[in-house]
Enzyme design. Structure first.
Site, PDB file in Angstrom:
ATOM      1  N   CYS A 353       0.750  -1.184  -0.351  1.00 13.99           N
ATOM      2  CA  CYS A 353       0.307  -0.308   0.686  1.00 13.99           C
ATOM      3  C   CYS A 353       1.039   1.037   0.415  1.00 13.99           C
ATOM      4  O   CYS A 353       0.839   2.227  -0.770  1.00 13.99           O
ATOM      5  CB  CYS A 353      -1.292  -0.357   1.385  1.00 13.99           C
ATOM      6  SG  CYS A 353      -0.454  -0.789   2.164  1.00 13.99           S
ATOM      7  N   GLN A 400       1.135 -11.177  -2.759  1.00 15.49           N
ATOM      8  CA  GLN A 400      -0.652 -10.927  -2.527  1.00 15.49           C
ATOM      9  C   GLN A 400      -0.947  -9.948  -4.147  1.00 15.49           C
ATOM     10  O   GLN A 400      -0.469  -9.380  -4.385  1.00 15.49           O
ATOM     11  CB  GLN A 400      -0.160  -9.271  -1.398  1.00 15.49           C
ATOM     12  CG  GLN A 400      -0.034  -9.980  -1.085  1.00 15.49           C
ATOM     13  CD  GLN A 400      -0.256  -8.962   0.637  1.00 15.49           C
ATOM     14  OE1 GLN A 400       0.274  -7.887   0.647  1.00 15.49           O
ATOM     15  NE2 GLN A 400      -1.057  -9.073   1.776  1.00 15.49           N
ATOM     16  N   HIS A 404      -6.111  -1.184  -4.479  1.00 15.58           N
ATOM     17  CA  HIS A 404      -5.853  -0.458  -3.352  1.00 15.58           C
ATOM     18  C   HIS A 404      -6.802   0.460  -4.416  1.00 15.58           C
ATOM     19  O   HIS A 404      -6.226   1.036  -5.806  1.00 15.58           O
ATOM     20  CB  HIS A 404      -4.683   0.585  -2.516  1.00 15.58           C
ATOM     21  CG  HIS A 404      -4.091  -0.565  -1.742  1.00 15.58           C
ATOM     22  ND1 HIS A 404      -2.751  -0.564  -2.260  1.00 15.58           N
ATOM     23  CD2 HIS A 404      -3.984  -0.664  -1.190  1.00 15.58           C
ATOM     24  CE1 HIS A 404      -2.788  -2.090  -1.467  1.00 15.58           C
ATOM     25  NE2 HIS A 404      -3.212  -1.679   0.314  1.00 15.58           N
ATOM     26  N   LYS A 486     -11.888  -3.188   8.860  1.00 13.50           N
ATOM     27  CA  LYS A 486     -11.911  -4.413   7.618  1.00 13.50           C
ATOM     28  C   LYS A 486     -12.930  -5.656   7.519  1.00 13.50           C
ATOM     29  O   LYS A 486     -13.794  -5.464   8.676  1.00 13.50           O
ATOM     30  CB  LYS A 486     -10.508  -5.099   7.758  1.00 13.50           C
ATOM     31  CG  LYS A 486     -10.344  -6.521   8.748  1.00 13.50           C
ATOM     32  CD  LYS A 486      -9.158  -7.287   8.747  1.00 13.50           C
ATOM     33  CE  LYS A 486      -8.279  -8.122   9.616  1.00 13.50           C
ATOM     34  NZ  LYS A 486      -7.411  -8.429   9.488  1.00 13.50           N
TER      35      LYS A 486
END
Length: 659
Positions: A353, A400, A404, A486
């Site tokens: 991120c 991953q 975003h 989340k």
């Protein structure tokens, strides 16, 4: 003797009852064999607890979560007693209940052998049959130290009483903030002391109340989970309310062992984790590489269709970047130590991120670009402790599928709705379908940053998006990331295990920390909302989950080899090679087994490799321009024209169905 008025609470029902002084919870629930403890004013109590005026008492069934924990903790004590009867020099560590079982740590000179576990289990059965009574007594710190003078680890726990450290590695089961208690195991007939342990409790009334248990394995474990401490020997066991439940659990474990992705990875030649490379660092072999590529290609295609833009970022960065993002010190323990280069500290990337923020920040942004959806297969590195590294599911290096999304605040609701739908649909495409959602929120901890109203807005928006999916929503207080709440998608596999899959996080903090802005329609500068989203979590972990879900028998669209052509004799090899060439031209992964093995061995080899289809051909097939289909279950279809066989393969692959 005087009257004591109490209330029995069973779910929503309340019953007033008058008893006499000295009445215990055991007296109150006499005849209810499934009740093993009581909850009084929110606290779990032994059945020997004496009731007081005005108390509200709830029965605790052995089948409840609390009841199972009490059963397993009591069994852990029986195991510890058995160990010290057989190995008098053993020093006691801790013995908490865990999911589906329990463990106890011991300081012994020689690691336990499987034969030792058999002896310990036999001794436990003897103790269980004796019906020893668990008796609680409160002691002062000084008295506890005197009684346990020969137990150094218990003395250390007494010193930790009431501190934050006592929660580490199950220590809170031993000591708490209040008065210390010791549990004595007393002989059922004479009342003589048989064994004792420092413990908060509660426990079952007696060892005879333990219905079914089994010791599973032993392993090394650092005292209180720290590699700086001495390595102890940990024995794991399991305990259940009935022998049938124990049997079912052991059968489940046997099935899970057959599906273990590490075992299947080696058997099917998919991946390995070489010792010389390092723990938690996997290499994918050609067949595993095929599965991984297909997974990634399909995910990439679906993301492109949904308006994502693909980016790439480096594997290493100046440490300053992670200071700006707030990951240092919040995640410092999960990051590899810094590397010094040209007088500056660099870090291996542990999350993508911050770098995506730099991409947004690279030039001026307009409201017309929002929502901006950035996507990367980004490899990251996490410093996982050696004790928790587990194949591909808990690795130190992994990739991953990280997205975003930057949007205006007024776009946040719609974006989260579509995003959650997209995530669930894509997981269904890979064969998972049984989901529930978990909403992780902040608590009073000081690890969270940002204003209360920001957290409230982000949490409520996520909650509304989750509820629109019509799935069960479970709350997880305190489980949020330091920057925002989340939603986690929890998926059940083919044998009922739950895996955390996709996560979606709303973040108002990093856009502020990076001073991200866009120009709104009225010309003002506005701060975007940042949504973090990982669909697989990591490619490696998702690969492992699918491998175990399918027990290695991937559906044809994911299988490394979709069909193996098996000739009846050598004369039929060219015919099947021609068929395989036509299949490959259509994008199918088809091989011909032209080895010198007999046909039956070739079939067995294809079955062991879990190939979805076997294509057989002999004289009759060649004469008719046909082939025979053999399926994984052993069934067979003969005389299928070649063009129909190719069409059948293509159809199964394109529809992504399991055969």
């Amino acid at each position: 003797m005087s009257d004591v008025r109490v209330t029995i609470q069973r779910d929503s029902e309340r019953e007033e009852r008058v008893v006499t002084t000295g009445t215990t919870a055991a007296d109150l629930f006499q005849g209810e064999r499934g009740v093993v403890a009581a909850r009084v004013a929110g606290e779990l109590r032994d059945l020997a607890y004496e009731l007081a005026e005005g108390e509200v008492i709830e029965p605790v069934e052995i089948t409840s979560e609390d009841g199972l924990n009490i059963l397993r903790h009591s069994t852990a004590h029986v195991m510890a007693q058995a160990v010290q009867e057989l190995f008098p020099e053993a020093k006691l560590g801790i013995g908490p209940p865990i999911k589906d079982g329990f463990y106890y740590d011991f300081d012994v000179e020689t690691p336990f052998h499987p034969d030792d576990l058999k002896r310990i289990e036999k001794k436990m059965q003897e103790i269980q049959k004796r019906g020893q009574r668990f008796a609680r007594r409160a002691v002062s710190d000084e008295a506890a130290r005197e009684e346990l003078a020969n137990e150094p680890y218990k003395l250390e726990l007494i010193g930790l009483k009431g501190s934050a450290a006592d929660a580490a590695e199950g220590a809170s089961a031993e000591v708490g903030a209040g008065q210390l208690t010791i549990y004595d195991n007393l002989d059922a007939k004479s009342g003589e002391l048989c064994w004792k342990d420092l413990c908060r409790g509660p426990h079952l009334p007696s060892t005879r109340a333990i219905p079914a248990f089994k010791l599973m394995r032993s392993a090394a474990a650092y005292w209180r989970g720290s590699e700086k401490n001495k390595q102890l020997q940990r024995i794991y066991g399991t305990a259940w309310p009935t022998k049938d439940e124990l049997k079912a659990h052991l059968e489940f474990l046997a099935e899970a062992e057959k599906r273990d992705h590490r075992k299947l990875g080696a058997e099917l030649d998919l991946f390995s984790i070489p010792e010389v490379l390092g723990s938690g660092l996997a290499v994918f072999h050609p067949k595993g590489g095929v599965v991984r590529k297909v997974m990634e290609d399909y995910a990439r295609k679906r993301h492109e269709e949904s308006g994502y833009e693909f980016v790439n970022t480096p594997h290493i960065s100046k440490q300053k970047l992670f200071e700006i993002s707030g990951h240092l010190p919040s995640y410092a323990d999960a990051m590899f130590p810094p590397v010094q280069f040209e007088g500056q500290d660099y870090r291996l990337k542990a999350m993508n991120c911050p770098m995506h923020n730099l991409i947004f920040q690279a030039r001026g942004r307009s409201y017309r670009e929002l929502p901006l959806r950035l996507f990367e297969f980004g490899t990251v590195y996490r410093y996982e402790k050696s004790g928790v590294v587990h194949g591909l599911t808990r690795a130190r290096g992994f990739t991953q599928d990280d997205s975003h999304i930057y949007c205006a605040k007024e776009q946040m609701h719609e974006e989260l709705d579509s995003l959650l739908t997209f995530v669930l649909d894509l997981l269904r495409d890979y064969g998972l379908s049984d989901f529930y959602l978990e909403l992780s929120t902040r608590d009073e901890s000081d690890k969270f940053i940002g204003e209360d109203d920001e957290w409230a807005e982000a949490t409520e928006t996520l909650r509304q998006a989750a509820e629109k999916q019509g799935l069960e929503l479970v709350l997880d207080p305190g489980g949020a990331a330091y920057y925002g709440p989340k939603i986690s998608v929890q998926a059940k596999d083919a044998i009922g295990r739950t895996w955390q899959m996709s996560t979606i996080q709303v973040d108002f903090q990093q856009p502020k920390r990076f001073e991200l802005e866009y120009t709104a329609a009225d010309g003002t500068k506005q701060r975007p909302v940042m949504i973090h989203r990982a669909l697989f979590g990591s490619i490696e972990r998702f690969f492992a989950v699918l491998l175990e879900h399918y027990a290695g028998a991937f559906p044809a669209w994911l299988a490394p080899v979709q069909a193996t052509c098996i000739p009846i004799g050598d004369a039929h090899v060219p015919y099947l090679e021609e068929f395989a060439a036509e299949a490959k031209a259509k994008g199918l992964r088809v091989e011909v087994d032209s080895s010198s093995d007999r046909m039956q061995k070739k079939i067995r080899n294809a079955q062991k490799a879990k190939v979805p289809f076997m294509i057989l051909a002999g004289d009759e097939d060649m004469a008719a321009g046909a082939v025979s289909f053999r399926y994984r279950d052993g069934s067979q279809e003969n005389g299928i024209p070649k063009h129909e066989a190719l069409a059948k393969l293509l159809d199964v692959v394109e529809r992504r169905v399991q055969v």
